[in-house]
Design a protein around this motif. Structure first.
Motif, short mmCIF file in Angstrom:
data_model
loop_
_atom_site.label_atom_id
_atom_site.label_comp_id
_atom_site.label_asym_id
_atom_site.label_seq_id
_atom_site.Cartn_x
_atom_site.Cartn_y
_atom_site.Cartn_z
N VAL A 25 0.84 -1.21 0.00
CA VAL A 25 0.00 0.00 0.00
C VAL A 25 0.87 1.25 0.00
O VAL A 25 0.61 2.20 -0.76
CB VAL A 25 -0.95 0.00 1.21
CG1 VAL A 25 -1.69 1.34 1.31
CG2 VAL A 25 -1.96 -1.14 1.11
N ARG A 26 1.90 1.28 0.84
CA ARG A 26 2.79 2.45 0.86
C ARG A 26 3.44 2.65 -0.50
O ARG A 26 3.63 3.79 -0.96
CB ARG A 26 3.85 2.28 1.96
CG ARG A 26 3.30 2.33 3.38
CD ARG A 26 4.43 2.38 4.39
NE ARG A 26 3.94 2.37 5.76
CZ ARG A 26 3.89 1.29 6.53
NH1 ARG A 26 4.33 0.12 6.05
NH2 ARG A 26 3.42 1.37 7.75
N HIS A 27 3.82 1.56 -1.15
CA HIS A 27 4.43 1.63 -2.48
C HIS A 27 3.45 2.28 -3.47
O HIS A 27 3.84 3.16 -4.26
CB HIS A 27 4.82 0.23 -2.95
CG HIS A 27 5.35 0.15 -4.33
ND1 HIS A 27 6.63 0.59 -4.66
CD2 HIS A 27 4.80 -0.29 -5.49
CE1 HIS A 27 6.83 0.40 -5.95
NE2 HIS A 27 5.74 -0.13 -6.48
N LEU A 28 2.20 1.89 -3.43
CA LEU A 28 1.19 2.47 -4.32
C LEU A 28 0.97 3.95 -4.01
O LEU A 28 0.81 4.77 -4.92
CB LEU A 28 -0.12 1.69 -4.20
CG LEU A 28 -0.08 0.25 -4.69
CD1 LEU A 28 -1.36 -0.48 -4.30
CD2 LEU A 28 0.11 0.20 -6.20
N LEU A 29 0.94 4.29 -2.73
CA LEU A 29 0.77 5.69 -2.35
C LEU A 29 1.93 6.54 -2.85
O LEU A 29 1.74 7.68 -3.29
CB LEU A 29 0.63 5.81 -0.83
CG LEU A 29 -0.62 5.16 -0.22
CD1 LEU A 29 -0.54 5.21 1.31
CD2 LEU A 29 -1.89 5.84 -0.71
N ASP A 30 3.13 5.99 -2.79
CA ASP A 30 4.30 6.72 -3.29
C ASP A 30 4.18 7.01 -4.78
O ASP A 30 4.73 8.00 -5.28
CB ASP A 30 5.59 5.91 -3.03
CG ASP A 30 5.98 5.90 -1.56
OD1 ASP A 30 5.47 6.74 -0.81
OD2 ASP A 30 6.77 5.02 -1.17
N TYR A 31 3.47 6.15 -5.51
CA TYR A 31 3.26 6.34 -6.94
C TYR A 31 2.06 7.25 -7.23
O TYR A 31 1.74 7.49 -8.40
CB TYR A 31 3.06 5.00 -7.63
CG TYR A 31 4.34 4.39 -8.13
CD1 TYR A 31 4.79 4.61 -9.44
CD2 TYR A 31 5.14 3.62 -7.30
CE1 TYR A 31 5.97 4.07 -9.89
CE2 TYR A 31 6.33 3.07 -7.74
CZ TYR A 31 6.74 3.30 -9.04
OH TYR A 31 7.94 2.76 -9.49
N GLY A 32 1.38 7.73 -6.21
CA GLY A 32 0.30 8.67 -6.41
C GLY A 32 -1.10 8.10 -6.41
O GLY A 32 -2.06 8.81 -6.70
N PHE A 33 -1.25 6.80 -6.12
CA PHE A 33 -2.59 6.23 -6.07
C PHE A 33 -3.38 6.82 -4.91
O PHE A 33 -2.85 6.99 -3.81
CB PHE A 33 -2.52 4.70 -5.94
CG PHE A 33 -2.13 4.00 -7.20
CD1 PHE A 33 -3.09 3.54 -8.09
CD2 PHE A 33 -0.79 3.82 -7.53
CE1 PHE A 33 -2.74 2.90 -9.26
CE2 PHE A 33 -0.42 3.19 -8.70
CZ PHE A 33 -1.39 2.72 -9.58
N ARG A 34 -4.64 7.12 -5.16
CA ARG A 34 -5.51 7.73 -4.15
C ARG A 34 -6.46 6.71 -3.52
O ARG A 34 -6.93 6.92 -2.42
CB ARG A 34 -6.33 8.85 -4.78
CG ARG A 34 -5.51 10.07 -5.17
CD ARG A 34 -6.37 11.07 -5.95
NE ARG A 34 -5.74 12.36 -6.06
CZ ARG A 34 -4.82 12.66 -6.96
NH1 ARG A 34 -4.43 11.75 -7.84
NH2 ARG A 34 -4.26 13.87 -7.01
N ALA A 63 -6.48 1.97 6.80
CA ALA A 63 -7.24 3.23 6.79
C ALA A 63 -6.46 4.36 7.45
O ALA A 63 -6.66 5.53 7.10
CB ALA A 63 -8.58 3.04 7.49
N THR A 64 -5.59 4.05 8.39
CA THR A 64 -4.86 5.09 9.11
C THR A 64 -3.52 5.43 8.49
O THR A 64 -2.79 6.28 9.00
CB THR A 64 -4.66 4.67 10.58
OG1 THR A 64 -4.02 3.39 10.63
CG2 THR A 64 -5.98 4.60 11.32
N LEU A 65 -3.18 4.79 7.36
CA LEU A 65 -1.93 5.15 6.68
C LEU A 65 -2.07 6.54 6.07
O LEU A 65 -3.07 6.82 5.38
CB LEU A 65 -1.61 4.15 5.58
CG LEU A 65 -1.05 2.79 5.99
CD1 LEU A 65 -0.87 1.90 4.75
CD2 LEU A 65 0.29 2.96 6.72
N PRO A 66 -1.11 7.43 6.25
CA PRO A 66 -1.17 8.75 5.62
C PRO A 66 -1.24 8.63 4.10
O PRO A 66 -0.48 7.87 3.49
CB PRO A 66 0.14 9.41 6.07
CG PRO A 66 0.53 8.69 7.32
CD PRO A 66 0.08 7.27 7.11
N GLY A 67 -2.17 9.35 3.50
CA GLY A 67 -2.27 9.36 2.04
C GLY A 67 -3.37 8.48 1.48
O GLY A 67 -3.68 8.56 0.28
N VAL A 68 -3.97 7.60 2.30
CA VAL A 68 -5.07 6.76 1.81
C VAL A 68 -6.34 7.62 1.80
O VAL A 68 -6.95 7.83 2.85
CB VAL A 68 -5.27 5.50 2.67
CG1 VAL A 68 -6.48 4.70 2.18
CG2 VAL A 68 -4.02 4.62 2.63
#
Length: 283
Positions: A25-34, A63-68
């Motif tokens: 999930v963090r990897h996807l968030l780093d790529y800009g996934f919302r 749910a509590t990860l920053p950026g989700v």
């Protein structure tokens, strides 16, 4: 379930470790996934391998990860949706107000023959708990029509359940036997023409309900995740948090995967038409 071939084709359930899921999930968030979607054949069966954590803990962690910005999960098994899971749906605003919750039939007698492990009343109680926790929750479901032994009375109970729950959408099919499953050995095969007629009655009912739900959304504004281009030139399409499809005209194209605010102007049976709300510019 007596009709399901999946356990024979995919093998026993397996759960990925929590740390591995969070890393992805963090990897996807780093790529800009919302938007993040947790996917499993019965996703709420997830449990930490060699540990005590369950799906409620996984929802909390993601749910509590920053950026989700948005979190969805599919597909949930009604029997195993616990009060802790219900609480998580109500606790986190970034968990989308949409849940796919297959019921398969509205008849207790048919549910027993299917081996679903819950009753009509237990399903309706779960729906009530979920809507109490999240009043704006939209539900979708799966239904099988013409299961062996299904009578007209059984089918009417399915129609009554659909009227009571008012699903935002549903996926329904005529029963078809799968080799190696138990259901083909059951008595009471339903005539295919009768099953098809029942299926059309179900679709007609659902289309009326769906249109009424969509009409209630006219005038509402939604943050829409843009997923593609519409069939009409100069239009794009996206999904609301409650998983409705929205088509809207654009001047300047909105990048796919980003969000834009849209006001609903017209309701159709299976989608919405709207207009893009210009973003406010700070001065």
């Amino acid at each position: 379930c007596t009709f399901c071939i999946v356990p024979m084709t995919r093998g026993p359930e397996r759960s990925r470790p929590l740390a591995e899921i969070l890393r992805e999930v963090r990897h996807l968030l780093d790529y800009g996934f919302r938007e993040i979607e947790l996917l499993g054949q019965t996703v709420n069966h997830w449990g930490e391998p060699e540990g005590d954590l369950d799906f409620a803990d996984l929802l909390e962690a993601v749910a509590t990860l920053p950026g989700v910005q948005r979190l969805r999960f599919v597909t949930s098994y009604p029997r195993d949706f616990t009060p802790r899971m219900v609480a998580q749906v109500g606790r986190h605003g970034n968990i989308c107000p949409y849940l796919h919750l297959p019921v398969q039939s509205g008849s207790d007698r048919v549910l027993r023959r299917m081996g679903r492990g819950y009753t009509r009343g237990e399903y309706l109680d779960l729906v009530a708990q979920l809507r109490a926790a999240r009043p704006d929750l939209a539900l979708s479901t799966d239904l099988i029509v013409g299961f062996p032994g299904e009578t007209e009375s059984d089918f009417q109970q399915t129609l009554d359940l659909v009227k009571e729950v008012r699903f935002g959408s549903l996926f329904a099919f005529n029963y078809s036997p799968r080799p190696g499953t138990a259901a083909p050995r059951l008595d009471g095969a339903v005539d295919p023409e009768e099953a098809s007629e029942r299926l059309q009655r179900l679709f007609q009912l659902q289309e009326t309900i769906q249109r009424e739900i969509n009409e209630s959304l006219v005038g509402e504004e939604f943050e829409v995740l843009v997923t593609g281009w519409g069939r009409q030139p100069g239009t794009q399409t996206g999904r609301t948090p409650c998983h409705r499809i929205v088509h809207f005209p654009v001047g300047e194209a909105v990048p796919l995967g980003s969000t834009t605010r849209v006001q609903v102007e017209t309701a159709l049976a299976h989608s919405l038409l709207g207009r893009q709300i210009p973003a406010l510019v700070a001065v």
